[in-house]
Design an enzyme around this catalytic site. Structure first.
Site, PDB file in Angstrom:
ATOM      1  N   ASP A 171      39.277 -51.988  38.251  1.00 25.59           N
ATOM      2  CA  ASP A 171      39.148 -51.187  37.034  1.00 25.59           C
ATOM      3  C   ASP A 171      37.733 -51.351  36.482  1.00 25.59           C
ATOM      4  OD1 ASP A 171      39.223 -50.067  34.484  1.00 25.59           O
ATOM      5  OD2 ASP A 171      41.236 -50.790  34.047  1.00 25.59           O
ATOM      6  N   SER A 215      46.571 -48.436  28.531  1.00 25.60           N
ATOM      7  CA  SER A 215      45.209 -48.685  28.086  1.00 25.60           C
ATOM      8  C   SER A 215      45.205 -49.198  26.643  1.00 25.60           C
ATOM      9  CB  SER A 215      44.376 -47.411  28.249  1.00 25.60           C
ATOM     10  OG  SER A 215      43.002 -47.674  28.094  1.00 25.60           O
ATOM     11  N   HIS A 236      41.143 -47.299  36.523  1.00 26.97           N
ATOM     12  CA  HIS A 236      41.694 -47.312  35.172  1.00 26.97           C
ATOM     13  C   HIS A 236      42.699 -46.170  35.040  1.00 26.97           C
ATOM     14  CE1 HIS A 236      41.679 -48.620  30.984  1.00 26.97           C
ATOM     15  NE2 HIS A 236      41.772 -47.347  30.655  1.00 26.97           N
TER      16      HIS A 236
END
EC number: 3.1.1.23
Length: 457
Positions: free
Chosen positions: A377, A239, A408
Site C-alpha cells: 500500500d 481506509s 490501497h
C-alpha cells in the site's frame, strides 16, 4: 582502407545499443510492475485461541494465496490507481433508501439503507454498518460492489455518506466530515419535513464536540438499533472509515453492544505518525498527498458558502489569511492546519491528529476485530503497521491480515490482464463476518446445552 574494413561492424554496434535500450525498458517494466514478486497467502498475526483456530478453519482466504492479475496486479501503485480512477469493473447498482439524520448542531447527515437479498447463512438478522474512505459515499463503485455482494449473502447494509461528500446534498450547518467524537442525533425520514428536535440537543455546542464523522456514524448505528431491535451488527470501515469505526467502538463500551465483530481495511491507525510519511517522496506518497489535498480543496470550496459565508459565525482563530492559504495548499496537512483544526476547535495540528486517531482506542475494543492492510500500500508506510502487529500480539480478539499485494483498497483478482468485478477484499470481509456469525451461533448453542444439563441435574 582500415575505415572501409570497419564500416560493416557499425550495424552490429547499433543493434547492441537497441538491445541494451530494450533490456533497460524491460528491466524498468519488471521493476515497476513488481513482476518478480511471488504470490503467497497473507501474513497472519494473532494469538492462539479457540476463536483464531475457528477462523483459520472457516475462512479459506486467510490461508490461500491471494493471486492478483498477472501483468499489473503486483504493483501497489497500479492497484491503487485503478481503485482511485475507476473503483471497480462492471459495478452493480444496488437499490436502497436514503435516510436523513438531523444532528444537534443543525447538520444533516445521510446514509443509505440496503435490505438483504437472500437468507443469511445462520438465519439471523445481521446488519453491516459501513463507513467508506475519505470524502466517499454509498455511490462509489467499490462500495456498490461490496454492498451488492453482502446483500446476496443475507446482510442488510447501512452506508454512511460523509458530511459534504455527496455533491447533490447541501450542508445545513458550517461543518463537514472529519474524524471525531460521538454524540447522539435524531433521525429524519423526509428531508422536506421540519427537522425534529434532538433528544440530546446542545444549545450552543463547543466546536471541539462537533467532530464530524464518528458523530454521524454513531447516529446511523443508533438509528439501526432503534429501527431493527433484533438485529446484530457487523461494523466495517474502509481506509479513513477504518479509523472512524475503531475509534467509535473504543470510545465507550456501550458502542459495542449488539456488535458481533469489526473489520478495518487499509487504515493508517495514527494520523500523527502518518503525517511525517505523507511528506516523503518514498513510494510517491508526497504525490498521492497532493492529489488527495486537491480533491479535499474541491469539496471544501464547493461548500464555501455554507462554511465561510458572511452569515456564518467562524471560529475566532480562523482568519482570512487562512482561507487564502487553502487555495494554495498542496498537502492534507496544510489544509488541516490552516482550516480544519481551527474549524473544530483544536489549538495545534498535533492535538488535532492525536485526538482524531483510533490508536488510543484500539485496546478498548473487545469484540472480534480483523485489521487488514496490504504490504505494498503506497499510502500506508510500513512503520505504521507495527501498530496492528503489536495489538494482535496482546489481544486474543484481534487478527491482523497482511497480504503482499493489493495496494490501497485495490485487491483486484484476475488471470492475466483484466480484473474480476469482485475483489479479494470483498470476499474476505463477508467470509470473516459469516465465520463470526457461526462462531456466535455455536457459542449460543453450547450455552443452551449446558443450561439444559444444569437444569436436569
Amino acid at each position: 582502407m582500415n575505415a572501409m574494413l570497419e564500416t560493416p561492424e557499425l550495424p552490429a554496434v547499433f543493434d547492441g545499443v537497441k538491445l541494451a535500450a530494450v533490456a533497460a525498458v524491460l528491466y524498468v517494466i519488471v521493476r515497476c510492475l513488481n513482476l518478480k514478486s511471488p504470490t503467497a497467502p497473507p501474513e497472519l498475526y494473532f494469538q492462539d485461541s479457540g476463536l483464531s483456530c475457528f477462523l483459520l478453519k472457516s475462512c479459506p482466504l486467510l490461508t490461500k494465496e491471494y493471486i492478483p492479475p498477472l501483468i499489473w496486479g503486483k504493483s501497489g501503485h497500479i492497484q491503487t490507481a485503478l481503485y482511485g480512477k475507476m473503483g471497480r469493473v462492471r459495478s452493480p447498482h444496488p437499490y436502497g433508501h436514503r435516510k436523513f439524520i438531523t444532528m444537534s448542531d443543525g447538520a444533516t447527515s445521510t446514509f443509505d439503507l440496503f435490505e438483504p437479498l437472500a437468507e443469511h447463512c445462520v438465519g439471523d438478522d445481521v446488519t453491516m454498518v459501513i463507513c467508506p474512505g475519505i470524502a466517499n459515499h454509498s455511490e462509489k463503485q467499490y462500495i456498490r460492489t461490496f454492498v451488492d455482494y453482502a446483500q446476496k449473502n443475507g446482510y442488510r447494509c447501512a452506508v454512511l455518506n460523509h458530511l459534504g461528500a455527496l455533491p447533490n446534498i447541501e450542508l445545513t450547518s458550517p461543518r463537514m466530515f472529519t474524524y471525531g467524537l460521538n454524540q447522539d442525533g435524531t433521525f429524519l425520514e423526509n428531508p422536506s419535513k421540519t427537522p425534529l428536535a434532538p433528544s440530546h440537543s446542545l444549545s450552543n455546542p463547543p466546536l471541539h464536540i462537533l467532530q464530524g464523522c464518528t458523530w454521524e456514524f454513531g447516529a446511523m448505528v443508533n438509528y439501526i438499533k432503534k429501527t431493527y431491535p433484533l438485529t446484530q451488527l457487523v461494523v466495517v470501515g474502509f481506509s479513513l472509515g477504518g479509523n472512524i469505526v475503531c475509534k467509535y467502538l473504543g470510545e465507550t463500551q456501550a458502542n459495542q453492544e449488539k456488535v458481533l465483530c469489526c473489520v478495518s481495511v487499509c487504515q493508517g491507525y495514527s494520523a500523527l505518525r502518518a503525517q511525517e510519511t505523507f511528506m516523503q517522496w518514498d513510494q510517491c506518497r508526497r504525490f498521492y498527498n497532493f492529489l488527495m489535498a486537491d480533491n479535499m480543496k474541491k469539496i471544501i470550496l464547493s461548500h464555501r458558502q455554507a462554511l465561510f459565508g458572511d452569515h456564518v459565525k467562524k471560529p475566532q482563530s480562523l482568519e482570512d489569511t487562512d482561507l487564502s492559504r487553502l487555495y494554495t495548499a498542496t498537502s492534507l496537512m496544510q489544509i488541516d492546519d490552516n482550516v480544519m483544526r481551527k474549524f473544530h476547535g483544536y489549538n495545534s495540528l498535533k492535538e488535532y491528529y492525536e485526538e482524531e486517531s483510533c490508536m488510543r482506542y484500539l485496546h478498548r475494543i473487545y469484540v472480534p476485530l480483523m485489521l487488514v492492510n496490504a504490504a505494498d500500500d503506497p499510502l500506508v508506510h510500513e512503520s505504521l503497521l507495527t501498530i496492528p502487529k503489536s495489538l494482535s500480539e496482546k489481544r486474543e480478539n484481534v487478527m491482523f491480515v497482511l497480504p503482499l499485494h493489493g495496494g490501497h483498497l485495490g485487491f483486484f483478482e484476475g488471470s492475466v490482464l483484466f480484473p474480476e468485478p469482485l475483489t479479494w477484499m470483498d470476499k474476505l470481509v463477508v467470509e470473516y463476518a459469516n465465520a463470526i456469525c457461526q462462531w456466535e451461533r455455536n457459542k449460543s448453542q453450547c450455552s443452551d446445552t449446558e443450561q439444559v444439563e444444569a437444569d436436569l441435574e
